[in-house]
Enzyme design. Structure first.
Site, PDB file in Angstrom:
ATOM      1  N   HIS A 155       0.832  -1.198   0.000  1.00 26.11           N
ATOM      2  CA  HIS A 155       0.000   0.000   0.000  1.00 26.11           C
ATOM      3  C   HIS A 155       0.864   1.244   0.000  1.00 26.11           C
ATOM      4  O   HIS A 155       1.990   1.252   0.513  1.00 26.11           O
ATOM      5  CB  HIS A 155      -0.941   0.005   1.222  1.00 26.11           C
ATOM      6  CG  HIS A 155      -0.241   0.188   2.531  1.00 26.11           C
ATOM      7  ND1 HIS A 155      -0.170   1.403   3.186  1.00 26.11           N
ATOM      8  CD2 HIS A 155       0.437  -0.688   3.313  1.00 26.11           C
ATOM      9  CE1 HIS A 155       0.503   1.257   4.312  1.00 26.11           C
ATOM     10  NE2 HIS A 155       0.887   0.003   4.425  1.00 26.11           N
ATOM     11  N   HIS A 157       0.716   5.815  -1.459  1.00 20.85           N
ATOM     12  CA  HIS A 157       0.071   6.874  -2.242  1.00 20.85           C
ATOM     13  C   HIS A 157       0.758   6.977  -3.605  1.00 20.85           C
ATOM     14  O   HIS A 157       1.634   7.822  -3.814  1.00 20.85           O
ATOM     15  CB  HIS A 157       0.152   8.209  -1.506  1.00 20.85           C
ATOM     16  CG  HIS A 157      -0.573   8.233  -0.201  1.00 20.85           C
ATOM     17  ND1 HIS A 157      -1.895   7.842  -0.072  1.00 20.85           N
ATOM     18  CD2 HIS A 157      -0.170   8.618   1.043  1.00 20.85           C
ATOM     19  CE1 HIS A 157      -2.270   7.988   1.194  1.00 20.85           C
ATOM     20  NE2 HIS A 157      -1.238   8.447   1.887  1.00 20.85           N
TER      21      HIS A 157
END
Length: 394
Positions: A155, A157
């Site tokens: 995970h 951004h």
């Protein structure tokens, strides 16, 4: 002619040849020919034995495959979806900022010990959301060849990465994500950089001390509330093309829609985060078994809340919603929401009554209380095989 008859015929031929040679001259040639004939006989015998063994093995294998096919056809309703991902499965959550991603990641970290998988955060330098092509290739090579860290959830951004475009066509990772109403996401970020949140309250944010309200920002035309700042969720799904970062690009919007439909297993919405988690528990139990209970009752399920956030005035909302960028981001959000709710209808069936018989049945299966306040159960197997030809032998 039987195999034994063939052997006798070959042996007689060799005897005749040896007899002729023996009559002419007794020398080393006789021994060589005798040895050669013996080798040929042994070789023929071994070939015949191998052919017989292969025939028996083939017969057993065909019977085993027949039984396996029949068992798969009749017992597919008992299949555990957890084995679909297996121990090699990779999940990528390229999380959009300020969409509840920290709370969701907290659940993944909590469950990784219980469900025995790995969680890895992808931290990109300078908080950029893009990677160079060499970095994308390194990332793909790392996660696909790092067998010690499987199964895993990655995970971070970063914008969507197309594995196939960069030459990786083997078993592809599963993409998931969450998006939020565009203005709500911008408001959350606007106040977050000024007041922080309850997750890490002692960190000094870059706008700390600036107490300008969102309404004042809109009225003064400040850059912090410029509608161009809304252009974020579309690029996350569009990918690494330069056109994805052009605010107001219709091409980027359509590409984001295409990727959402074709390249993401599930995209939820912040406003129905619990439903998203329930669906993942059904779809990917290898990772998310027990996630809904943790979301409702766990201490880490709601990790981040902005310390202060004022609701905008109607005039501020109207001014923001006049912009073409808001309209595109809103169109994308509505598109994602419609698809998410469609998938939810395909996944769950509502429990309309809770009589004693129904309550007893619920004890033996999963049930979820979703955002509309109704109780739901996962739909069972809704397909079967028929008219299978040719029939398999008994």
């Amino acid at each position: 002619m039987t195999l034994l008859q063939k052997h006798n015929s070959n042996f007689q031929m060799c005897r005749g040849l040896v007899s002729v040679i023996f009559q002419f001259k007794k020398n080393k040639l006789f021994l060589f020919i005798l040895g050669l004939c013996t080798f040929i006989l042994i070789l023929l015998y071994e070939v015949a034995k191998r052919d017989k063994t292969l025939a028996i093995l083939g017969d057993h294998l065909s019977r085993f495959q027949s039984k396996s096919v029949r068992r798969h056809l009749t017992e597919s309703s008992d299949m555990d979806l957890g084995v679909f991902g297996g121990e090699d499965q990779l999940v990528i959550y390229n999380r959009v900022p300020k969409t509840g991603s920290t709370s969701f990641a907290g659940i993944a970290y909590e469950l990784c010990y219980r469900n025995k998988y790995h969680v890895l955060h992808v931290n990109i330098s300078r908080n950029a959301h893009t990677m160079s092509i060499p970095d994308q290739m390194r990332f793909i090579q790392n996660i696909t060849e790092w067998y010690e860290k499987r199964p895993a959830i990655y995970h971070g951004h970063f914008y969507y990465i197309n594995f196939q475009k960069l030459g990786y066509n083997d078993r592809l990772p599963v993409y998931i994500n969450i998006i939020r109403k565009p203005l709500e996401r911008l408001l959350s970020y606007y106040y977050f950089v000024r007041y922080g949140d309850n997750f890490r309250p002692h960190i000094k944010r870059r706008k700390m001390g600036n107490d300008m309200t969102f309404d004042d920002c809109v009225e003064q035309g400040h850059k912090d509330c410029d509608p161009v700042n809304l252009w974020l969720q579309i690029p996350f799904f569009c990918g690494h093309s330069y056109r994805c970062r052009q605010p107001g690009s219709r091409w980027a919007l359509e590409q984001a829609k295409y990727n959402l439909i074709n390249n993401y297993l599930l995209v939820g919405v912040t406003e129905e985060l619990g439903d998203f988690i329930a669906m993942l528990e059904v779809m990917l139990p290898r990772f998310f078994k027990g996630a809904m209970d943790l979301y409702i009752n766990g201490e880490r399920s709601h990790l981040r809340k902005t310390n202060k956030k004022d609701n905008p005035s109607k005039s501020s909302i109207a001014k923001i919603e006049e912009s073409a960028i808001w309209k595109m981001e809103h169109e994308f959000y509505e598109f994602a929401l419609d698809h998410f709710r469609f998938q939810k209808r395909l996944t769950f069936a509502a429990v309309d009554t809770l009589d004693p018989e129904t309550a007893a049945d619920l004890q033996n299966q999963q049930s979820f209380l979703l955002s509309d306040g109704r109780l739901y159960v996962p739909k069972g197997l809704q397909f079967h095989y028929e008219k299978v030809r040719p029939d398999m032998p008994g």
